[in-house]
Design an enzyme around this catalytic site. Sequence first.
Site, mmCIF file in Angstrom:
data_model
loop_
_atom_site.group_PDB
_atom_site.id
_atom_site.type_symbol
_atom_site.label_atom_id
_atom_site.label_comp_id
_atom_site.label_asym_id
_atom_site.label_seq_id
_atom_site.Cartn_x
_atom_site.Cartn_y
_atom_site.Cartn_z
ATOM 1 N N ALA A 128 3.290 -2.417 9.275
ATOM 2 C CA ALA A 128 2.739 -3.512 10.089
ATOM 3 C C ALA A 128 3.451 -4.811 9.735
ATOM 4 O O ALA A 128 4.081 -4.913 8.683
ATOM 5 C CB ALA A 128 1.236 -3.666 9.826
ATOM 6 N N THR A 148 -7.761 -3.445 9.750
ATOM 7 C CA THR A 148 -8.113 -4.591 8.915
ATOM 8 C C THR A 148 -9.510 -5.150 9.202
ATOM 9 O O THR A 148 -10.015 -5.031 10.325
ATOM 10 C CB THR A 148 -7.064 -5.703 9.141
ATOM 11 O OG1 THR A 148 -7.508 -6.914 8.551
ATOM 12 C CG2 THR A 148 -6.836 -5.984 10.619
ATOM 13 N N ASP A 149 -10.083 -5.791 8.180
ATOM 14 C CA ASP A 149 -11.334 -6.543 8.343
ATOM 15 C C ASP A 149 -11.144 -7.715 9.316
ATOM 16 O O ASP A 149 -12.118 -8.229 9.857
ATOM 17 C CB ASP A 149 -11.817 -7.062 6.984
ATOM 18 C CG ASP A 149 -10.769 -7.892 6.240
ATOM 19 O OD1 ASP A 149 -9.555 -7.646 6.452
ATOM 20 O OD2 ASP A 149 -11.138 -8.768 5.441
ATOM 21 N N LYS A 189 -4.044 -6.052 15.768
ATOM 22 C CA LYS A 189 -4.569 -4.818 15.156
ATOM 23 C C LYS A 189 -5.757 -4.288 15.979
ATOM 24 O O LYS A 189 -5.914 -3.073 16.146
ATOM 25 C CB LYS A 189 -4.998 -5.079 13.707
ATOM 26 C CG LYS A 189 -3.899 -5.532 12.768
ATOM 27 C CD LYS A 189 -2.859 -4.468 12.456
ATOM 28 C CE LYS A 189 -3.298 -3.509 11.388
ATOM 29 N NZ LYS A 189 -2.167 -2.646 10.936
ATOM 30 N N ASP A 229 12.388 2.114 12.755
ATOM 31 C CA ASP A 229 11.696 0.924 13.255
ATOM 32 C C ASP A 229 10.669 1.410 14.285
ATOM 33 O O ASP A 229 11.059 2.001 15.300
ATOM 34 C CB ASP A 229 12.706 -0.037 13.899
ATOM 35 C CG ASP A 229 12.073 -1.368 14.261
ATOM 36 O OD1 ASP A 229 10.893 -1.379 14.687
ATOM 37 O OD2 ASP A 229 12.734 -2.409 14.119
ATOM 38 N N ILE A 230 9.395 1.177 14.017
ATOM 39 C CA ILE A 230 8.362 1.749 14.897
ATOM 40 C C ILE A 230 8.356 1.119 16.289
ATOM 41 O O ILE A 230 7.670 1.597 17.189
ATOM 42 C CB ILE A 230 6.945 1.709 14.265
ATOM 43 C CG1 ILE A 230 6.491 0.281 13.977
ATOM 44 C CG2 ILE A 230 6.879 2.589 13.022
ATOM 45 C CD1 ILE A 230 5.008 0.172 13.584
ATOM 46 N N LEU A 277 0.831 -1.209 0.000
ATOM 47 C CA LEU A 277 0.000 0.000 0.000
ATOM 48 C C LEU A 277 0.866 1.260 0.000
ATOM 49 O O LEU A 277 0.593 2.214 -0.744
ATOM 50 C CB LEU A 277 -0.918 0.006 1.236
ATOM 51 C CG LEU A 277 -1.714 1.300 1.441
ATOM 52 C CD1 LEU A 277 -2.686 1.534 0.283
ATOM 53 C CD2 LEU A 277 -2.465 1.263 2.766
ATOM 54 N N TYR A 304 -2.884 -11.963 14.250
ATOM 55 C CA TYR A 304 -2.782 -10.705 13.483
ATOM 56 C C TYR A 304 -3.974 -9.796 13.799
ATOM 57 O O TYR A 304 -3.817 -8.616 14.119
ATOM 58 C CB TYR A 304 -2.725 -11.042 11.986
ATOM 59 C CG TYR A 304 -2.896 -9.869 11.060
ATOM 60 C CD1 TYR A 304 -1.873 -8.929 10.888
ATOM 61 C CD2 TYR A 304 -4.084 -9.695 10.344
ATOM 62 C CE1 TYR A 304 -2.036 -7.847 10.030
ATOM 63 C CE2 TYR A 304 -4.245 -8.615 9.481
ATOM 64 C CZ TYR A 304 -3.227 -7.706 9.328
ATOM 65 O OH TYR A 304 -3.395 -6.629 8.481
HETATM 66 N N1 LIG Z 1 -2.377 -6.621 2.722
HETATM 67 C C1 LIG Z 1 -3.654 -6.713 3.038
HETATM 68 O O1 LIG Z 1 -4.416 -7.482 2.440
HETATM 69 C C2 LIG Z 1 -4.226 -5.847 4.133
HETATM 70 C C3 LIG Z 1 -5.587 -5.989 4.460
HETATM 71 C C4 LIG Z 1 -6.129 -5.184 5.466
HETATM 72 C C5 LIG Z 1 -5.328 -4.248 6.111
HETATM 73 N N2 LIG Z 1 -4.008 -4.145 5.784
HETATM 74 C C6 LIG Z 1 -3.195 -3.162 6.517
HETATM 75 O O2 LIG Z 1 -2.736 -2.201 5.576
HETATM 76 C C7 LIG Z 1 -1.435 -1.749 5.937
HETATM 77 C C8 LIG Z 1 -0.494 -1.905 4.753
HETATM 78 O O3 LIG Z 1 -0.400 -3.280 4.416
HETATM 79 P P1 LIG Z 1 0.577 -3.799 3.253
HETATM 80 O O4 LIG Z 1 -0.018 -5.044 2.712
HETATM 81 O O5 LIG Z 1 0.931 -2.664 2.352
HETATM 82 O O6 LIG Z 1 1.864 -4.209 4.110
HETATM 83 P P2 LIG Z 1 3.260 -4.786 3.570
HETATM 84 O O7 LIG Z 1 3.322 -4.825 2.093
HETATM 85 O O8 LIG Z 1 3.524 -6.061 4.327
HETATM 86 O O9 LIG Z 1 4.296 -3.676 4.062
HETATM 87 C C9 LIG Z 1 4.559 -3.539 5.425
HETATM 88 C C10 LIG Z 1 5.291 -2.234 5.636
HETATM 89 O O10 LIG Z 1 5.523 -2.108 7.034
HETATM 90 C C11 LIG Z 1 6.888 -1.839 7.238
HETATM 91 N N3 LIG Z 1 7.306 -2.399 8.520
HETATM 92 C C12 LIG Z 1 7.208 -3.675 8.951
HETATM 93 N N4 LIG Z 1 7.727 -3.779 10.198
HETATM 94 C C13 LIG Z 1 8.129 -2.534 10.562
HETATM 95 C C14 LIG Z 1 8.752 -1.985 11.709
HETATM 96 N N5 LIG Z 1 9.055 -2.743 12.776
HETATM 97 N N6 LIG Z 1 9.041 -0.664 11.725
HETATM 98 C C15 LIG Z 1 8.744 0.134 10.657
HETATM 99 N N7 LIG Z 1 8.169 -0.324 9.541
HETATM 100 C C16 LIG Z 1 7.861 -1.650 9.487
HETATM 101 C C17 LIG Z 1 7.621 -2.490 6.075
HETATM 102 O O11 LIG Z 1 8.884 -1.863 5.928
HETATM 103 P P3 LIG Z 1 10.152 -2.621 5.203
HETATM 104 O O12 LIG Z 1 9.601 -3.274 3.975
HETATM 105 O O13 LIG Z 1 11.067 -1.470 4.889
HETATM 106 O O14 LIG Z 1 10.685 -3.595 6.192
HETATM 107 C C18 LIG Z 1 6.650 -2.154 4.934
HETATM 108 O O15 LIG Z 1 6.863 -0.864 4.478
HETATM 109 C C19 LIG Z 1 -1.050 -2.546 7.186
HETATM 110 O O16 LIG Z 1 -1.333 -1.792 8.326
HETATM 111 C C20 LIG Z 1 -1.959 -3.754 7.150
HETATM 112 O O17 LIG Z 1 -2.210 -4.258 8.452
HETATM 113 C C21 LIG Z 1 -3.444 -4.918 4.809
#
Ligand SMILES: NC(=O)c1ccc[n+]([C@@H]2O[C@H](COP(=O)([O-])OP(=O)(O)OC[C@H]3O[C@@H](n4cnc5c(N)ncnc54)[C@H](OP(=O)(O)O)[C@@H]3O)[C@@H](O)[C@H]2O)c1
Length: 280
Positions: free
Chosen positions: A58, A99-100, A127, A34-35, A12, A123
């Site tokens: 996340a 998230t859902d 959240k 790092d959060i 995203l 997970y």
């Molecule tokens: N994917 C889905 O289907 C989905 C559905 C519902 C909600 N969401 C929510 O939408 C958001 C975006 O999801 P996404 O799929 O884009 O996630 P993603 O592709 O897995 O990317 C995760 C991001 O979080 C960063 N991250 C992970 N651990 C971290 C830490 N300790 N400190 C700082 N940054 C950290 C990663 O950074 P690096 O890559 O640099 O390590 C990356 O930029 C999340 O909050 C997720 O819970 C996702």
Amino acid sequence: MRVTVFGATGLLGKALVREWTNDDVSGLGSKDADIRDPKQISDVLVKTRPDSIVLAAAYTDVDGCEGNPEQAFDVNCRGALNVAQAARQFASRLLFLSTDYVFEGAKNCPYETNDPRAPINVYGRSKAEAEVQISQVLPECCILRTSWLFGKDGKCFPETILKLAASQPAIDVVDDQRGSPTYTTDLARTIIQLCRSNAKGIVHATNRGDCSRFEFAREIVSDTRLNTLVRPTTSEQFVRPARRPKYSVLSSKSLQKQAIEMPHWQDALRRYLLQRNSVS
Ligand SMILES: NC(=O)c1ccc[n+]([C@@H]2O[C@H](COP(=O)([O-])OP(=O)(O)OC[C@H]3O[C@@H](n4cnc5c(N)ncnc54)[C@H](OP(=O)(O)O)[C@@H]3O)[C@@H](O)[C@H]2O)c1
């Protein structure tokens, strides 16, 4: 407006930074901050001084979280709370991606923003707990729940299905999980609008319409004119470490209140496939 995006290197986050023009946007990955470490967060915010923070960072590997609950809560809950506390300290607005999967999945009509949270995997629990704790620190924040993200910037369901369909004559996909696929480009545009209008409270944002994983896979294969047979199966047949909700469609009422309507997921899927073909 000055904006800082945590999670800008993710599926995203990449779409968000690409779509977000006409504002001063700083995108951060885990190497930038790092959060889990409050000092790393404040060190970057001292430099970026954002009006708005988007927290898309996340630990999103749902099965991985099930085996590593410590890490799931460290990043998704304690890390998110660290960002909320920093947002309060720097007087920045916060939009938190949720998230859902905070829902159990026992309903058969769309989940409203005030339906009780009842997550069934680690997970989802991490959240859901983050939502509660962030709201206590920043009652004015925006919690944006979305679902089933897909896009060209990382691993996602359509990508997996296309890889399998390219190498197998038939694939089995579960028909007992229902949700709304959501294209990262469309969600990014919605997030930008919500930040610009200073939206508050819980908002549900997904592409319109819903389907089962099987129906989604069938549409992906048919849109790409592959001959692979897609067969329905059940979650009992296709066991994964983490349970998934059977039904997690999110109501669009909260988005309508913001005067936003997102495109239908089938339209979004076609645009994603075009975008994917144009870059490969
Ligand atoms: N994917 C889905 O289907 C989905 C559905 C519902 C909600 N969401 C929510 O939408 C958001 C975006 O999801 P996404 O799929 O884009 O996630 P993603 O592709 O897995 O990317 C995760 C991001 O979080 C960063 N991250 C992970 N651990 C971290 C830490 N300790 N400190 C700082 N940054 C950290 C990663 O950074 P690096 O890559 O640099 O390590 C990356 O930029 C999340 O909050 C997720 O819970 C996702």
